[in-house]
Enzyme design. Structure first.
Site, PDB file in Angstrom:
ATOM      1  N   SER A  70       0.828  -1.201   0.000  1.00  0.00           N
ATOM      2  CA  SER A  70       0.000   0.000   0.000  1.00  0.00           C
ATOM      3  C   SER A  70       0.867   1.257   0.000  1.00  0.00           C
ATOM      4  CB  SER A  70      -0.974  -0.045   1.188  1.00  0.00           C
ATOM      5  OG  SER A  70      -1.969   0.932   1.068  1.00  0.00           O
ATOM      6  N   ASP A  88     -10.138  -5.362  -3.928  1.00  0.00           N
ATOM      7  CA  ASP A  88      -9.620  -4.311  -3.045  1.00  0.00           C
ATOM      8  C   ASP A  88     -10.403  -3.021  -3.321  1.00  0.00           C
ATOM      9  OD1 ASP A  88      -8.138  -2.218  -1.903  1.00  0.00           O
ATOM     10  OD2 ASP A  88      -6.221  -3.211  -2.296  1.00  0.00           O
ATOM     11  N   HIS A 136      -7.431  -5.841   0.383  1.00  0.00           N
ATOM     12  CA  HIS A 136      -6.252  -5.030   0.696  1.00  0.00           C
ATOM     13  C   HIS A 136      -5.521  -5.504   1.957  1.00  0.00           C
ATOM     14  CE1 HIS A 136      -4.122  -1.233  -0.168  1.00  0.00           C
ATOM     15  NE2 HIS A 136      -4.063  -1.007   1.127  1.00  0.00           N
TER      16      HIS A 136
END
Length: 292
Positions: free
Chosen positions: A153, A231, A268
């Protein structure tokens, strides 16, 4: 001793050390975890390669240490894993704790230039220079000249940008659900404005999609990226934008060398990250020169 060892945890076939030290770059104490693989205690000087793992928004060094399962891969191939923190903590800057995506836990791996943040939020220099130098001095068997970088991320963005900003320093790079084009993503716009100011030319020096076009260093290693198609930051919120990086790479030294895997069903979370760690470990082991 530069580092204080807060705890030593025997896990898989090696040891996870939870460390604290004072940083000259951030002017705060910093936490960092490091996994020393099996065989570390009998290893010779600078014989163990290193993988640097950068974490995402709100994370501490503990998240990936506990949930990503890098340890068995590190034991298999014989590399150490360094898990830095995601920001200074306790800098006592007004507003740094007001939101989860800016300030504490959200340093975005930049050297801040705005008035409130420039004294402490020097995460780029901390990650790519200070921390590695200090760890090399204390952990003699590690080889920070043979190092690769990865992240998730915000940390995936940090890995990609750090790799492209430092040609030849890192043997390889990979990323899990990276913020690939932060100058066009809500998270990136907020962070860059807060840390770097309003001049968008300053933002571009940290944006992987803009950096890849200008990159002039060695391009021997492919860039490996996994993104979950379930995600919400990918399919709904337009935070990740990995296709922008792939498109930009077509006019770069990494033409046909960005391996983007969009995987059905994954989100995610660290359930997603841990599912593909083995593939990323094999990728880095190849370029670190330690594939069995």
């Amino acid at each position: 001793m530069t580092f204080t060892t807060d705890s030593t945890i025997f896990t898989f076939e090696g040891k996870l050390l939870k460390l604290t030290h004072d940083s000259k770059e951030t002017k705060t104490p910093m936490n960092v975890n490091i996994y020393l693989p099996k065989g570390y205690d009998s290893a010779s000087d600078k014989s163990i390669p290193v993988l640097l793992y950068l974490s995402g928004l709100t994370c501490t060094p503990n998240n990936a240490s506990e949930k990503a399962y890098w340890q068995p891969q590190a034991d298999k191939y014989g590399f150490a894993v360094v898990f830095p923190d995601t920001s200074p903590r306790g800098a006592n800057i007004a507003g740094e704790d007001d939101s989860w995506d800016f300030g504490t836990g959200a340093g975005f791996y930049v050297d801040a230039t705005t008035e409130n943040y420039k004294s402490n939020y020097k995460m780029y220099s901390y990650i790519h220079s200070e921390l590695q130098t200090l760890l090399q001095e204390e952990f003699k068997s590690l080889n920070f000249d043979n190092i690769s970088i990865t992240g998730h991320s915000m940390g995936g963005y940090g890995a990609l940008s750090g790799f492209l900003q430092n040609p030849g320093k890192y043997k390889s790079v990979s990323a899990f659900s990276p913020i690939s084009n932060p100058v066009k993503a809500p998270w990136g716009k907020k962070a860059f404005a807060g840390y770097l100011g309003d001049n968008k030319e300053d933002w571009s020096q940290y944006d992987p999609t803009e950096l890849i076009v200008k990159y002039e260093g060695p391009a021997d290693a492919t860039i490996l990226i996994h993104v979950g198609k379930a995600d919400p930051f990918y399919f709904r919120d337009a935070q990740l934008l990995p296709e922008n990086l792939v498109e930009a790479s077509k006019d770069s030294k990494f033409k046909d060398k960005v391996e983007l895997h969009l995987v059905e069903g994954y989100d995610h979370s660290y359930y997603f990250v841990s599912s593909f760690v083995a593939q990323h470990a094999a990728h880095h082991a190849k370029y670190l020169g330690i594939t069995p």
